[in-house]
Enzyme design. Sequence first.
Site, PDB file in Angstrom:
ATOM      1  N   HIS A 173       3.709   4.435   3.894  1.00  0.00           N
ATOM      2  CA  HIS A 173       4.696   3.858   4.804  1.00  0.00           C
ATOM      3  C   HIS A 173       4.322   2.405   5.075  1.00  0.00           C
ATOM      4  O   HIS A 173       3.191   2.119   5.472  1.00  0.00           O
ATOM      5  CB  HIS A 173       4.719   4.645   6.113  1.00  0.00           C
ATOM      6  CG  HIS A 173       5.658   4.095   7.140  1.00  0.00           C
ATOM      7  ND1 HIS A 173       7.021   4.147   7.014  1.00  0.00           N
ATOM      8  CD2 HIS A 173       5.423   3.476   8.321  1.00  0.00           C
ATOM      9  CE1 HIS A 173       7.587   3.596   8.075  1.00  0.00           C
ATOM     10  NE2 HIS A 173       6.637   3.176   8.881  1.00  0.00           N
ATOM     11  N   HIS A 221       8.947  -7.906   4.899  1.00  0.00           N
ATOM     12  CA  HIS A 221       8.168  -7.830   6.144  1.00  0.00           C
ATOM     13  C   HIS A 221       8.801  -6.775   7.022  1.00  0.00           C
ATOM     14  O   HIS A 221       9.846  -6.209   6.696  1.00  0.00           O
ATOM     15  CB  HIS A 221       8.090  -9.195   6.847  1.00  0.00           C
ATOM     16  CG  HIS A 221       9.285  -9.542   7.683  1.00  0.00           C
ATOM     17  ND1 HIS A 221       9.246  -9.655   9.042  1.00  0.00           N
ATOM     18  CD2 HIS A 221      10.577  -9.796   7.336  1.00  0.00           C
ATOM     19  CE1 HIS A 221      10.445  -9.976   9.515  1.00  0.00           C
ATOM     20  NE2 HIS A 221      11.271 -10.070   8.503  1.00  0.00           N
TER      21      HIS A 221
END
Length: 899
Positions: A303, A339
């Site tokens: 993740h 990001h």
Amino acid sequence: VERCMSVMQSGTQMVKLKSGTKGLVRLFYLIVRSRKRLAGCPSVSFCFPFPPVVIDSIYKVSEGRQSEIFHRHTEGSFDPSCCFTIYHGNHLETLDLITSNPEEARTWITGLKYLMAGISDEDSLAKRQRTHNHWVKQTFEEADKNGDGLLNIEEIHQLMHKLNVNLPRRKVRQMFQEADTDENQGTLNFEEFSVFYKMMSLRRDLYLLLLSYSDKKDHLTAEELAQFLKVEQKMNNVTPEYCLDIIQKFEVSEENKKQNVLGIEGFTSFMRSPACEVSNPLHREVHQDMEQPLCHYFIASSHNTYLSGDQLLSQSRAEMYARVLLDCWDGPDGEPVVHHGYTLTSKILFRDVAETINKYAFIKNEFPVILSIENHCSIQQQKKIAQYLKEIFGDKLDLSSVSTGDPRQLPSPQDLKGKILVKGKKLPCSLGADAEEGEVSEEDSADEIEDDCKLKPCFGNGATQHQVESFIRTKLESLLKESQIRDKEDPDSFTVRALLKATHQSFNVNLKQNLDTKEGGKKSHGRSLMGNFGKHKKGGLKYAFNSASAWFCLVEPCRLARRRKTVKLCRALSDLVVYTNSVAAQDIVDDGSTGNVLSFSETRAHQAVQQKAEQFMLYNQRQLTRVYPSAYRIDSSNFNPVPYWNVGCQLVALNYQSEGRVMQLNEAKFRVNGNCGYVLKPQQMCKGTFNPYSADPLPASPKKQLILKIISGQQLPKPPDSMLGDRGEIIDPFVEVEIIGLPVDCCKDQTRVVDDNGFNPVWEETLTFTIHMPEIALVRFLVWDHDPIGRDFVGQRTVAFSSLVPGYRHVYLEGLTEASIFVHIIINETYGKSKQLIGLRGLFSKAPKAGAAEASGHHVRKRSIGERILRRTASAPAKGRKKSKMGFLEAAEMKDSTS
């Protein structure tokens, strides 16, 4: 290569580049620990004026200015041919170096890659021996306080305390004098220390085991060794040639080698070798059937792979992808970036990430990589993403040649070897084929961050600071309540609830202190709120606020109701999604189509597991599901993946950058199939169904009974967080064994405490467990230091139950070079509710005393050796009460608290 080795050992002056500095000039050189070659590679360290980097800790060496540090130093006019970066350690730390000319850089890159190749090809036995030799040498050097290459008796006593050895000084001095054989009396050089260490390490438990199979001799013949391997180690096809090979490989005495017998030192070396480790050596390679549909496998899933720390403020690093979720946003100059949205994490170019993945995706194996695209970009930059994916990955994206024969069935990992699957949204079929773009739901976002946790710019608009602060406080109270179910897995770790609670308390204090603060104080007050995060977050979160007119807060007051969100998707990106179409997951819905991936947050997955476990399992037999961490886990903590594995969820996404219990479970689970990232689910999870929360979930299937004898421990260190470090008191260890799997299988048990002995404690205790579904069970060995007010963690090793090997085995604790526990394993098959059996012989039923071998009817031919071992091994357990058994009955309540 020889020239490279020579240059590296002589040393080279290079510039070490660091973040925020201009660079430091240092002399770097190679230390060869031993001239003896092991599998074509010397035992070496790469050294500089800091702790050395051991070669086998190096992950890769990259040429040119590729690392993040180099990218930051844009003002530097460095020749790329003089630059290279070394990635090493568990956290992929970087060492960025600049040489004075390209030839020096080429020399170091070539030499390091040669050494890395030699170590990677080295067999496990040679590596184990090399690691042991390095540890002994390092121990000697650390004990040599004045650096004269000699150890006196006082330095030996200090070393014994550090190693948790509690022997009478008389015995220590006696061994010291026997090892001190050179002219320089009163001190030990390294060779003499090695003899001293061997004398101190002689194992009573192994010596008694050898006696029991050697017909009262102090050595084993090839025939006796074969009998031991067949009876105790349950090995098949043991040939005389195999036994003779063991003797030649492990025996240290040349006389014994000539007579083809194995003495106590050789037997000890064999028992501590990889051949007698607790896990099956065949599982180091891919051995499972890889031709089943993708949905029949557990798939290792990370993740926010690009983050190196927390979810709000940490650095994004392209290198983290080498080990895959891409959160893609519009970037400057038309270049998409990766990001974590609505946070203050740094940005990296999408192209850099894709190139890193392409470079390292198939180094370890060729099984497919699933690339999850979180699309937040404009149509123009989406087209750029699609263009980069096609240019960089090329044929790896081409799935036209993949055929399953059944359109309703997903392809297998074998079918998809060398391929990259793009997971993302796909344009609906109702849209015309000529449409270049369309709208799709964004609610299936595998990284959707709840509005309560987003950092949003809030402008004045008449709202006073007090109103905004009151709203934040109300939201924090709400988050505290909602986070309670998420923090039960590891109460000792830093958790979301702890973060929110600390922030809430600090907020109240700051609010009270600033009641009379004027308008000019808003900025400092805002800093104190986020500054509190910095005090409580490991690694230190930092506050980040703009000017007083536009500052960041934790919530967006204007947004009180959730609206269905959509995003525009371009055809070029949609067409790259074939077998992994992201679908919103409010509930378990199977529309009959193939190739959908349902994405659940851990909260929704928790509800589904509670309410519809069997339906969830049936869905996972045909489709893929992904479970990802709650957005409240802004500290990058991990949830317990086991409940989701128990219902067959394939992609349980974890924060790989966060170490701890959960990642240890994950690593153990995927180590069972050559660490290739794919583990075949049990047959019962692929066909049919069962209730994982039942007291007897599989009544027609045989159960496994694990009879585990915890015999002894070796070189157990002091706890890593010991306040006094090596000077602290000698530990009082005990072993805890935990079974993790279906709720009915989850339990713990432990040995008694052995006082004042971490070097060679003996427990000789048997623990028995019954496992209903051994295919998914994990066995966790933990060593604790008993303390009057609690216990301190020493080390652990987690192994899949299916990887356990019967017989006498050593369990090496992870991350600790020599620390291990010695066990005996028996695995029986049982049906129904049979009583637990105890099938161990009483070889170690009592703590042996000197002469115990004679008392039990064994005659030792060379009494001096036997007496020496029995006399010098202070491993008898101290009298101590056995701790109460941790039945872990609360595991049955996991249905109500799976986090």
